[in-house]
Scaffold this active site. Structure first.
Site, PDB file in Angstrom:
ATOM      1  N   ASP A   1       3.413  17.415   4.734  1.00  0.00           N
ATOM      2  CA  ASP A   1       3.732  15.989   4.614  1.00  0.00           C
ATOM      3  C   ASP A   1       2.566  15.123   5.101  1.00  0.00           C
ATOM      4  OD1 ASP A   1       5.127  13.698   4.181  1.00  0.00           O
ATOM      5  OD2 ASP A   1       6.510  13.924   5.857  1.00  0.00           O
TER       6      ASP A   1
ATOM      7  N   ASP B   1      10.821  11.298  10.385  1.00  0.00           N
ATOM      8  CA  ASP B   1      10.965  10.533   9.132  1.00  0.00           C
ATOM      9  C   ASP B   1       9.640  10.460   8.385  1.00  0.00           C
ATOM     10  OD1 ASP B   1      13.469  10.209  10.178  1.00  0.00           O
ATOM     11  OD2 ASP B   1      13.373   8.038  10.389  1.00  0.00           O
ATOM     12  N   GLY B   2       8.852  11.526   8.455  1.00  0.00           N
ATOM     13  CA  GLY B   2       7.572  11.566   7.754  1.00  0.00           C
ATOM     14  C   GLY B   2       6.444  10.882   8.490  1.00  0.00           C
TER      15      GLY B   2
ATOM     16  N   ASP C   1       9.706   5.662   2.954  1.00  0.00           N
ATOM     17  CA  ASP C   1      10.558   5.878   4.116  1.00  0.00           C
ATOM     18  C   ASP C   1       9.924   5.362   5.405  1.00  0.00           C
ATOM     19  OD1 ASP C   1      12.740   7.331   2.747  1.00  0.00           O
ATOM     20  OD2 ASP C   1      11.135   8.742   2.300  1.00  0.00           O
TER      21      ASP C   1
ATOM     22  N   GLU D   1      10.294   1.895  10.379  1.00  0.00           N
ATOM     23  CA  GLU D   1       9.800   0.744  11.149  1.00  0.00           C
ATOM     24  C   GLU D   1      10.900  -0.293  11.383  1.00  0.00           C
ATOM     25  OE1 GLU D   1       6.708  -1.960  10.141  1.00  0.00           O
ATOM     26  OE2 GLU D   1       5.259  -0.346  10.008  1.00  0.00           O
TER      27      GLU D   1
ATOM     28  N   GLU E   1       1.390  -6.860   6.221  1.00  0.00           N
ATOM     29  CA  GLU E   1      -0.073  -6.958   6.319  1.00  0.00           C
ATOM     30  C   GLU E   1      -0.679  -5.805   7.095  1.00  0.00           C
ATOM     31  OE1 GLU E   1      -0.444 -10.765   8.121  1.00  0.00           O
ATOM     32  OE2 GLU E   1       0.286 -11.811   6.341  1.00  0.00           O
TER      33      GLU E   1
ATOM     34  N   PHE F   1       0.809  -1.224   0.000  1.00  0.00           N
ATOM     35  CA  PHE F   1       0.000   0.000   0.000  1.00  0.00           C
ATOM     36  C   PHE F   1       0.842   1.273   0.000  1.00  0.00           C
ATOM     37  CE2 PHE F   1      -2.586  -3.272   2.176  1.00  0.00           C
ATOM     38  CZ  PHE F   1      -3.544  -3.413   1.185  1.00  0.00           C
TER      39      PHE F   1
HETATM   40  N1  LIG Z   1       0.075  -3.649   4.837  1.00  0.00           N
HETATM   41  C1  LIG Z   1       0.053  -2.439   5.373  1.00  0.00           C
HETATM   42  N2  LIG Z   1      -1.109  -1.817   5.564  1.00  0.00           N
HETATM   43  C2  LIG Z   1      -1.171  -0.583   6.082  1.00  0.00           C
HETATM   44  N3  LIG Z   1      -0.079   0.150   6.436  1.00  0.00           N
HETATM   45  C3  LIG Z   1       1.113  -0.423   6.249  1.00  0.00           C
HETATM   46  C4  LIG Z   1       1.244  -1.736   5.715  1.00  0.00           C
HETATM   47  N4  LIG Z   1       2.562  -2.019   5.627  1.00  0.00           N
HETATM   48  C5  LIG Z   1       3.226  -0.941   6.118  1.00  0.00           C
HETATM   49  N5  LIG Z   1       2.366   0.018   6.498  1.00  0.00           N
HETATM   50  C6  LIG Z   1       2.644   1.363   7.031  1.00  0.00           C
HETATM   51  O1  LIG Z   1       2.426   2.305   5.991  1.00  0.00           O
HETATM   52  C7  LIG Z   1       3.103   3.507   6.291  1.00  0.00           C
HETATM   53  C8  LIG Z   1       3.550   4.208   5.031  1.00  0.00           C
HETATM   54  O2  LIG Z   1       4.431   3.378   4.356  1.00  0.00           O
HETATM   55  P1  LIG Z   1       5.623   3.937   3.476  1.00  0.00           P
HETATM   56  O3  LIG Z   1       6.326   5.042   4.153  1.00  0.00           O
HETATM   57  O4  LIG Z   1       6.410   2.784   3.116  1.00  0.00           O
HETATM   58  O5  LIG Z   1       4.893   4.538   2.212  1.00  0.00           O
HETATM   59  P2  LIG Z   1       4.660   6.032   1.816  1.00  0.00           P
HETATM   60  O6  LIG Z   1       4.260   6.844   3.006  1.00  0.00           O
HETATM   61  O7  LIG Z   1       3.714   6.014   0.695  1.00  0.00           O
HETATM   62  O8  LIG Z   1       6.055   6.461   1.280  1.00  0.00           O
HETATM   63  P3  LIG Z   1       6.965   7.731   1.616  1.00  0.00           P
HETATM   64  O9  LIG Z   1       7.275   7.615   3.070  1.00  0.00           O
HETATM   65  O10 LIG Z   1       8.153   7.589   0.728  1.00  0.00           O
HETATM   66  O11 LIG Z   1       6.129   8.914   1.280  1.00  0.00           O
HETATM   67  C9  LIG Z   1       4.229   3.105   7.212  1.00  0.00           C
HETATM   68  O12 LIG Z   1       4.047   3.785   8.427  1.00  0.00           O
HETATM   69  C10 LIG Z   1       4.058   1.603   7.435  1.00  0.00           C
HETATM   70  O13 LIG Z   1       4.215   1.279   8.786  1.00  0.00           O
END
Ligand SMILES: Nc1ncnc2c1ncn2[C@@H]1O[C@H](COP(=O)(O)OP(=O)(O)OP(=O)(O)O)[C@@H](O)[C@H]1O
Length: 448
Positions: free
Chosen positions: A173, A426-427, A78, A83, A52, A21
């Site tokens: 952000d 870290d966002g 990120d 995590e 998951e 996701f």
């Molecule tokens: N299967 C999942 N379902 C829901 N949330 C998840 C799942 N796997 C991981 N996460 C959480 O989703 C959040 C966002 O993930 P990630 O930072 O990888 O993507 P992003 O926010 O789209 O990317 P970026 O940080 O580069 O903007 C993380 O906090 C992570 O813990």
């Protein structure tokens, strides 16, 4: 001493996490079409875990047998890197785990800040076709040291690899996450909305600078200066720094010798502390549609937000690392630190060069410089100047702007006074309230 180490593929496997996701939701596709062929080409065994839920990857790395793996590859943004780092730092053998399990990153998120920084430092493109170039970098099989930053919040300790943000940068952000499907464009949309509905935040920023600091008193409500002193409370932590490292703190955080000194001072887990319950008001904010209506500049409120019990507690990650520069969050900062109290538009602490493909936040930052690049813009900046500032972040030229101040520090504390804001590590949004941080030079390892 070079921090580069050859990693020859061994019998051990690579653990691959994919967040299906993250970002525009293409991480699984990226894994199947691009990562699997690359790992096969490299003759690496690997094991896939599709996350998951949030926290899944953290739970997994808390319990794996480190000796079975030679690295973790994260196909996500990120957030998943954050995590995994915090999962490794939760282990009783955190020092071994964070040192011996290098992290590889494949961009699957929307910002992919660490991938952008890695590609940029390797002379590879990061705007167009970042995926191909990230895989190329990964395939080079080099491991390098990565600074982590220990961060104390009202909810406990986190370990950060990228940034701490407050004010407009974190508002954008976090509030723009609903536009995740737009990929990186979500930040542009969010920034425009926030600039129109500009807010300012009253707060106190204290820091331990690497270099002498002189206040810009004309615009500060209050400020103290800082000169190097034999009494500075860093003297018992660090050793001398090679003079050739122009970006390093003068008394030495950041090189491998220093790392050894620091590492020798790290202590394994203290007693588990009680989680904290913050007493500050409910968070404000809201969705982007209501931002403008709700976003008039709040009046400065002299009531400082506090945690209601000492900050040794930890609902997040245990505090195994002795952070010699940081007093408990409930205690005053050392007298040798600089403190500025003012109205801010944003405060950003960055330790990587990029926050995304369009934001070179700290052009001078390298992965293992032992420096927190602390920057802030104060209230009084016009909307047009702020827009220019945002646009100039695309090539990093904001560092030359008179509207932003940038200081290299080893540690800092931010105490919000205005309620209802967003602080992100870290966002990732964390409990809003006082926060403090200290750099831990070269503690982690990553594949570059
Ligand atoms: N299967 C999942 N379902 C829901 N949330 C998840 C799942 N796997 C991981 N996460 C959480 O989703 C959040 C966002 O993930 P990630 O930072 O990888 O993507 P992003 O926010 O789209 O990317 P970026 O940080 O580069 O903007 C993380 O906090 C992570 O813990």
């Amino acid at each position: 001493m070079s921090m580069d180490v050859d990693i020859t593929p061994r019998a051990r496997k690579v653990l691959v996490f994919v967040n299906p996701f993250s970002g525009p939701g293409k991480a699984l596709d990226i894994y199947q079409k691009r990562v699997v062929p690359t790992l096969a080409e490299l003759d690496l065994n690997f094991h896939l875990i599709i996350t998951e839920r949030a926290g899944h990857a953290k739970d997994v790395v808390k319990t794996i047998d480190i000796s079975e793996w030679y690295g973790v590859i994260i196909v996500s943004g990120d957030g998943l890197i954050f995590e995994v780092i915090n999962g490794l730092m939760s282990r009783p053998d955190w020092e071994h785990a964070i040192h011996h399990l290098p992290l590889g990153v494949v961009p699957g998120g929307s910002g992919n800040a660490l991938c952008c920084a890695i590609n940029s430092h390797n002379g590879e493109p990061y705007k167009d076709n970042i995926l191909t170039h990230s895989l190329f970098v990964l395939a080079k099989h080099k491991i390098k040291a990565l600074d982590l930053v220990a961060v104390d919040t009202c909810e406990g300790r986190h370990y950060s690899f990228l940034s701490i943000t407050w004010g407009i940068i974190s508002d954008v952000d976090i509030e723009s996450e609903k536009y995740r499907s737009l990929g990186n464009a979500r930040f542009t949309v969010g920034a425009l909305v926030r600039i129109v509905g500009l807010r300012t935040y009253h707060g106190r920023l204290s820091f331990l600078p690497c270099e002498p600091y002189r206040c810009h008193t004309s615009r500060s409500t209050s400020c103290s200066t800082w000169e190097p002193s034999v009494n500075a409370n860093t003297a018992d932590v660090v050793t001398s720094q090679p003079k050739s490292r122009s970006l390093s703190c003068p008394d030495g955080l950041g090189d491998s010798a220093t790392e050894e000194v620091l590492r020798s001072r790290l202590q394994h887990g203290g007693p588990a502390d009680e989680p904290l319950t913050p007493v500050f008001p409910e968070e404000g904010g809201g969705d982007l549609e209501t931002v403008i209506a709700n976003s008039s500049t709040p009046a400065a409120d002299s009531t400082q937000l506090t945690c209601d019990s000492p900050s040794r507690g930890d609902a997040a990650t245990p505090r195994p690392v002795e952070t010699a520069l940081l007093p408990p969050l409930s205690d005053p900062v050392p007298a040798s630190w600089v403190t500025i109290e003012d109205n801010f538009v944003t405060v950003v602490a960055a330790y990587e060069s990029h926050l995304g493909p369009d934001i070179i936040i700290a052009p001078e930052a390298t992965f293992n410089d032992g420096i927190i690049h602390l920057m802030f813009a104060k209230a009084g900046i016009s909307r047009s100047s702020l827009l220019k500032l945002f646009l100039s972040m695309e090539n990093g030229s904001h560092v030359n702007s008179p509207d932003i101040e940038i200081i290299k520090v080893k540690a800092f504390r931010l105490e919000p006074i205005t309620p209802g804001g967003v602080i992100a590590i870290d966002g990732e949004k964390v409990k809003y309230g006082p926060i403090q941080a200290q750099v831990l030079p070269g503690l982690a390892r990553f594949m570059a």
